[in-house]
Structures are given as structure tokens and as C-alpha cells.
Design a protein around this motif. Structure first.
Motif, PDB file in Angstrom:
ATOM      1  N   PRO A 101     -14.374  -3.266  55.449  1.00 36.72           N
ATOM      2  CA  PRO A 101     -13.408  -4.364  55.547  1.00 36.72           C
ATOM      3  C   PRO A 101     -13.927  -5.614  54.844  1.00 36.72           C
ATOM      4  N   VAL A 102     -13.347  -5.921  53.688  1.00 35.97           N
ATOM      5  CA  VAL A 102     -13.734  -7.094  52.893  1.00 35.97           C
ATOM      6  C   VAL A 102     -12.467  -7.754  52.372  1.00 35.97           C
ATOM      7  N   PRO A 103     -12.536  -9.048  52.014  1.00 37.91           N
ATOM      8  CA  PRO A 103     -11.373  -9.686  51.397  1.00 37.91           C
ATOM      9  C   PRO A 103     -11.077  -9.072  50.033  1.00 37.91           C
ATOM     10  N   GLU A 104      -9.817  -9.177  49.598  1.00 42.74           N
ATOM     11  CA  GLU A 104      -9.438  -8.722  48.263  1.00 42.74           C
ATOM     12  C   GLU A 104      -9.929  -9.725  47.225  1.00 42.74           C
ATOM     13  N   ILE A 105     -10.672  -9.261  46.238  1.00 42.48           N
ATOM     14  CA  ILE A 105     -11.129 -10.121  45.147  1.00 42.48           C
ATOM     15  C   ILE A 105     -10.017 -10.188  44.100  1.00 42.48           C
ATOM     16  N   ILE A 106      -9.502 -11.388  43.845  1.00 44.28           N
ATOM     17  CA  ILE A 106      -8.358 -11.555  42.943  1.00 44.28           C
ATOM     18  C   ILE A 106      -8.801 -11.906  41.527  1.00 44.28           C
ATOM     19  N   ALA A 107      -9.772 -12.802  41.400  1.00 42.21           N
ATOM     20  CA  ALA A 107     -10.211 -13.240  40.069  1.00 42.21           C
ATOM     21  C   ALA A 107     -11.639 -13.756  40.157  1.00 42.21           C
ATOM     22  N   VAL A 108     -12.409 -13.523  39.098  1.00 43.74           N
ATOM     23  CA  VAL A 108     -13.805 -13.962  39.043  1.00 43.74           C
ATOM     24  C   VAL A 108     -13.995 -14.809  37.790  1.00 43.74           C
ATOM     25  N   CYS A 109     -14.651 -15.953  37.932  1.00 46.31           N
ATOM     26  CA  CYS A 109     -14.949 -16.820  36.795  1.00 46.31           C
ATOM     27  C   CYS A 109     -16.451 -16.807  36.537  1.00 46.31           C
ATOM     28  N   GLU A 110     -16.860 -16.191  35.427  1.00 49.67           N
ATOM     29  CA  GLU A 110     -18.270 -16.154  35.076  1.00 49.67           C
ATOM     30  C   GLU A 110     -18.684 -17.363  34.245  1.00 49.67           C
ATOM     31  N   ASP A 111     -17.728 -18.150  33.798  1.00 45.60           N
ATOM     32  CA  ASP A 111     -17.983 -19.306  32.936  1.00 45.60           C
ATOM     33  C   ASP A 111     -18.422 -20.508  33.784  1.00 45.60           C
ATOM     34  N   ALA A 112     -19.716 -20.825  33.735  1.00 54.71           N
ATOM     35  CA  ALA A 112     -20.247 -21.914  34.558  1.00 54.71           C
ATOM     36  C   ALA A 112     -19.785 -23.292  34.093  1.00 54.71           C
ATOM     37  N   SER A 113     -19.206 -23.376  32.907  1.00 53.68           N
ATOM     38  CA  SER A 113     -18.807 -24.697  32.402  1.00 53.68           C
ATOM     39  C   SER A 113     -17.610 -25.268  33.155  1.00 53.68           C
ATOM     40  N   LEU A 114     -16.839 -24.425  33.846  1.00 57.39           N
ATOM     41  CA  LEU A 114     -15.649 -24.924  34.521  1.00 57.39           C
ATOM     42  C   LEU A 114     -15.990 -25.784  35.729  1.00 57.39           C
ATOM     43  N   LEU A 115     -16.821 -25.249  36.652  1.00 51.84           N
ATOM     44  CA  LEU A 115     -17.188 -25.993  37.858  1.00 51.84           C
ATOM     45  C   LEU A 115     -18.698 -26.203  37.979  1.00 51.84           C
ATOM     46  N   GLY A 116     -19.431 -25.895  36.926  1.00 49.58           N
ATOM     47  CA  GLY A 116     -20.883 -26.051  36.975  1.00 49.58           C
ATOM     48  C   GLY A 116     -21.609 -24.808  37.430  1.00 49.58           C
ATOM     49  N   VAL A 117     -20.883 -23.903  38.081  1.00 52.06           N
ATOM     50  CA  VAL A 117     -21.418 -22.622  38.549  1.00 52.06           C
ATOM     51  C   VAL A 117     -20.287 -21.600  38.490  1.00 52.06           C
ATOM     52  N   PRO A 118     -20.589 -20.308  38.401  1.00 49.73           N
ATOM     53  CA  PRO A 118     -19.537 -19.298  38.526  1.00 49.73           C
ATOM     54  C   PRO A 118     -18.890 -19.351  39.913  1.00 49.73           C
ATOM     55  N   PHE A 119     -17.677 -18.819  40.009  1.00 47.53           N
ATOM     56  CA  PHE A 119     -16.980 -18.781  41.291  1.00 47.53           C
ATOM     57  C   PHE A 119     -16.006 -17.607  41.282  1.00 47.53           C
ATOM     58  N   TYR A 120     -15.442 -17.316  42.443  1.00 47.04           N
ATOM     59  CA  TYR A 120     -14.402 -16.294  42.488  1.00 47.04           C
ATOM     60  C   TYR A 120     -13.314 -16.704  43.469  1.00 47.04           C
ATOM     61  N   VAL A 121     -12.152 -16.063  43.313  1.00 49.62           N
ATOM     62  CA  VAL A 121     -10.994 -16.319  44.165  1.00 49.62           C
ATOM     63  C   VAL A 121     -10.656 -15.023  44.887  1.00 49.62           C
ATOM     64  N   MET A 122     -10.466 -15.118  46.202  1.00 54.42           N
ATOM     65  CA  MET A 122     -10.135 -13.937  47.000  1.00 54.42           C
ATOM     66  C   MET A 122      -8.889 -14.212  47.827  1.00 54.42           C
ATOM     67  N   GLY A 123      -8.299 -13.132  48.333  1.00 55.94           N
ATOM     68  CA  GLY A 123      -7.113 -13.276  49.155  1.00 55.94           C
ATOM     69  C   GLY A 123      -7.433 -13.918  50.492  1.00 55.94           C
ATOM     70  N   ARG A 124      -6.474 -14.676  50.981  1.00 55.76           N
ATOM     71  CA  ARG A 124      -6.632 -15.284  52.302  1.00 55.76           C
ATOM     72  C   ARG A 124      -6.264 -14.259  53.377  1.00 55.76           C
ATOM     73  N   LEU A 125      -7.072 -14.178  54.417  1.00 56.78           N
ATOM     74  CA  LEU A 125      -6.809 -13.276  55.526  1.00 56.78           C
ATOM     75  C   LEU A 125      -6.385 -14.073  56.749  1.00 56.78           C
TER      76      LEU A 125
END
Length: 366
Positions: A101-125
Motif C-alpha cells: 500500500p503506497v500512494p500513486e506516483i503521478i509525476a517525477v521532476c529530476e530537474d533540480a533547477s526548478l525548486l533547487g532539488v528534485p521532487f515528485y507529485v503523488m495522489g492524495r489519499l
């Protein structure tokens, strides 16, 4: 929810971010562009920081009727091999395919230039994380017991995954896991402390001399506790998702059980900074011993060496808490008015408790 910038944590635009001495955690126009690129919602967004966020940072993002969760690491500079959001997202994708049981991973950003670090977006439970209050639907005594049992049974299921084949096998190298943990955390202490606490070396030496033989290899979550589980919003007690996979790898399953039991709040035991779900001190919840017994019945593993794993858990906890304390002392946690300063005494308390599990109590007080 917030819909306007809040000091240096969140700003509206990259232009504002460039004017700050310390980078913000969220840049709204940048996040909006990322969501647009992945077809997530439309129009202006609203945000709210969620969770205790002592390490990585999580935001609830609402936009055009859609709700998602964005997770990122803290502000740079980051210690090597920590706060790897790309890896954390990949782990959840792989384990989700195996029924974890894990959240759904929707999108991953590997580009650190956007927020200074990579990040990802997951579904809200739609669920409940239990910390300092017992949810009403899980408050009856039979649901308190069921909650504790669900914590154990979810861990047993995680540890039952075959780690010898498929993508799961790529998540780590279980051989030598325990010794690598000791060596890695020794190194983290040396670079993250500003004070001399001899108990760290004393306990580290004891762990190395008394290294147990691993009985099995499994996925190891690394921070498995009730506060990292989301429960269903209605009874009966059921785990919707295991959260916070930053420290996950392949290794010895008793490392997770040691951490779960050593950080578990229980009536009559002195508190440590890692007892983050205090409600289990209330009547009806299983004790540490009962948790371990349930795990043993379902796995068949020999728990004779469990105190070694509990020692390792609290020793490691003291070391990563010291890193938080040092960041606070350097002014790198400007909004932290309680947890960071509490670790001046909290880290020695963790070391003292670790010493108790190891039978080194008197020595760790010196």
C-alpha cells in the motif's frame, strides 16, 4: 489553505526566489508550470504544508478541483545519498506493483533547477495519520488493538516480498547490510555534530563487536512507525498507505522491527524524541512485547537478538537527530522553535536508551 506566499518558505515567482538569500521551498509559478506540463488541474493553486516535516517536506496542492501531494527534500546543501526523491518515487512505483500500500506516483521532476532539488507529485489519499490524537473511528478499545495489529501485519506483508527477482532485486544489496549501516552512520556523526558525546563511539563499537547473522533478506523501510502509516477513514483499522520511503533498501527485516518497537510509545516507559505517536501509551494498544510476539508468530524469525536491532535503531536515530540539531544551531531551520532545540537533551536521551538495550547503561551516561 494558503493561497498567498508565506515569507521565505513559499514565493509566487522565480523572480522573487532569486532575490532571497535562502531559497524558498515552493515557487508557485514554477510548480504551476510543472503541473500544466503533466495535465494536473488548471488555474491558480492553493497549498498547505502537511506532516511533521523534520527531514523532507510535503505539501498538499489543490488546483481546479484536483488535489495532489508534492514531496521534496530540504534546502540544499544536502548530505550525499540523502533526500533522493527520484529514488523514493521509484521505490514506491515498484512496490506498488507488488501490492504494497503506497500512494500513486503521478509525476517525477529530476530537474533540480526548478525548486533547487528534485521532487515528485503523488495522489492524495483520504485517510488518517495517527500522531497525538486518537481518531474517533479508531478509538473503541477493539479498534485500538486492531490498529496495533495492522501495524505489525502490514510490516509482515512488506517483509514477505520476494527480493531475489524482478525490479525489487535492484533496490539494494542485502548482504552486509548491518555492517554498512554501522559504518555509514559513524561517518554521518563525524560530519554532523558540533559536540563530544562518547556514547556514540561506545555503542557503535558494541554494535560492531556483536553483529548478528541476518536470518532473511527483505525490503527494509528504514523508518517504519505508526506515524508513517495512513489509515482508512472508517473502521475497521486498515493501512491505506505506508509513507516516507527515503531510507528504504534491501536488508535485514529485523532492522524494521527493532526500529518499530524501540520508538513505540508505551505507558510506563520514559519518552524519547522519536516517540512521535504518543497515543499508544493509552489503554488498548499492544505493548512493544506484544508487537514483537505477533511479528514472530507470522514470520517464524528468531527474535533473541532483537535488543541488538533496537540498539542500532536508537543509535542511528540519535545520529540523524544530531544532524537536525546541528542544522538548527546553524540557523538552517529558522521556523523550528521546538524540535531542533529539544535535541540538545534529546540526543543524549536516545543514546542512553540505546545503551539500555545494549546493557551499557552506566557507561553511556558518562
Amino acid at each position: 489553505m494558503h493561497s498567498v506566499p508565506d515569507g521565505v518558505e513559499v514565493v509566487a515567482s522565480r523572480e522573487e526566489a532569486r532575490r532571497l538569500d535562502s531559497p524558498p521551498l515552493l515557487v508557485l509559478d514554477t510548480v504551476t508550470g510543472f503541473l500544466d506540463a503533466h495535465g494536473i488541474g488548471s488555474g491558480p493553486l492553493a497549498w498547505q504544508r502537511i506532516g511533521d516535516g523534520q527531514s523532507n517536506v510535503t505539501y498538499l496542492i489543490e488546483r481546479g478541483g484536483e488535489s495532489v501531494v508534492l514531496r521534496r527534500g530540504p534546502r540544499p546543501p544536502l548530505p550525499k545519498s540523502t533526500h533522493d526523491m527520484v529514488r523514493e518515487a521509484r521505490i514506491q512505483k515498484i512496490l506498488g506493483e507488488h501490492g504494497v500500500p503506497v500512494p500513486e506516483i503521478i509525476a517525477v521532476c529530476e530537474d533540480a533547477s526548478l525548486l533547487g532539488v528534485p521532487f515528485y507529485v503523488m495522489g492524495r489519499l483520504d485517510g488518517t495519520v495517527i500522531t497525538d490524537k486518537i481518531p474517533p473511528h479508531l478509538s473503541p478499545v477493539e479498534q485500538r488493538r486492531a490498529t496495533s495489529e495492522a501495524v505489525v501485519d502490514t510490516l509482515v506483508a512488506l517483509h514477505g516480498i520476494d527480493v531475489t527477482r524482478g525490479e525489487v532485486a535492484s533496490l539494494g544489496f542485502p548482504e552486509g547490510y548491518l555492517r554498512r549501516q554501522i559504518e555509514r552512520f559513524r561517518g554521518l556523526w563525524e560530519v554532523n555534530t558540533t559536540r563530544d558525546l562518547p556514547a556514540v563511539e561506545l555503542i557503535g563499537d558494541w554494535l560492531g563487536r556483536n553483529l548478528p547473522t541476518s536470518q532473511a533478506a527483505s525490503v527494509v523501510h528504514g523508518d517504519y512507525r505508526m506515524g508513517n502509516l495512513m489509515f482508512a477513514p472508517r473502521a475497521p483499522a486498515r493501512v491505506l498507505a505506508i509513507l516516507d520511503w527515503e531510507m528504504a533498501t534491501l536488508g535485514d527485516p529485523l532492522a524494521d522491527l527493532g526500529y518499530l518497537t524501540a520508538t513505540y510509545s508505551e505507558a510506563g516507559r520514559p519518552a524519547t524524541p522519536l516517540e512521535l505517536t504518543q497515543v499508544t501509551r493509552s489503554p488498548g494498544y499492544l505493548t512493544q512485547r506484544r508487537l514483537a510476539e505477533r511479528y514472530q508468530r507470522r514470520t517464524g524469525l528468531d527474535l533473541t537478538p532483537l535488543p541488538w536491532y533496537q540498539t542500532l535503531a536508537l543509535w542511528k536515530a540519535a545520529i540523524f537527530c544530531e544532524a537536525i540539531h546541528t542544522r538548527w544551531k546553524r540557523g538552517e531551520r529558522p521556523h523550528d522553535t521546538s524540535f531542533g532545540p529539544s535535541l540538545a537533551s534529546g540526543v543524549p536521551r536516545l543514546l542512553e536508551r540505546a545503551g539500555q538495550y545494549a546493557g551499557l547503561t552506566a557507561a553511556t551516561r558518562r
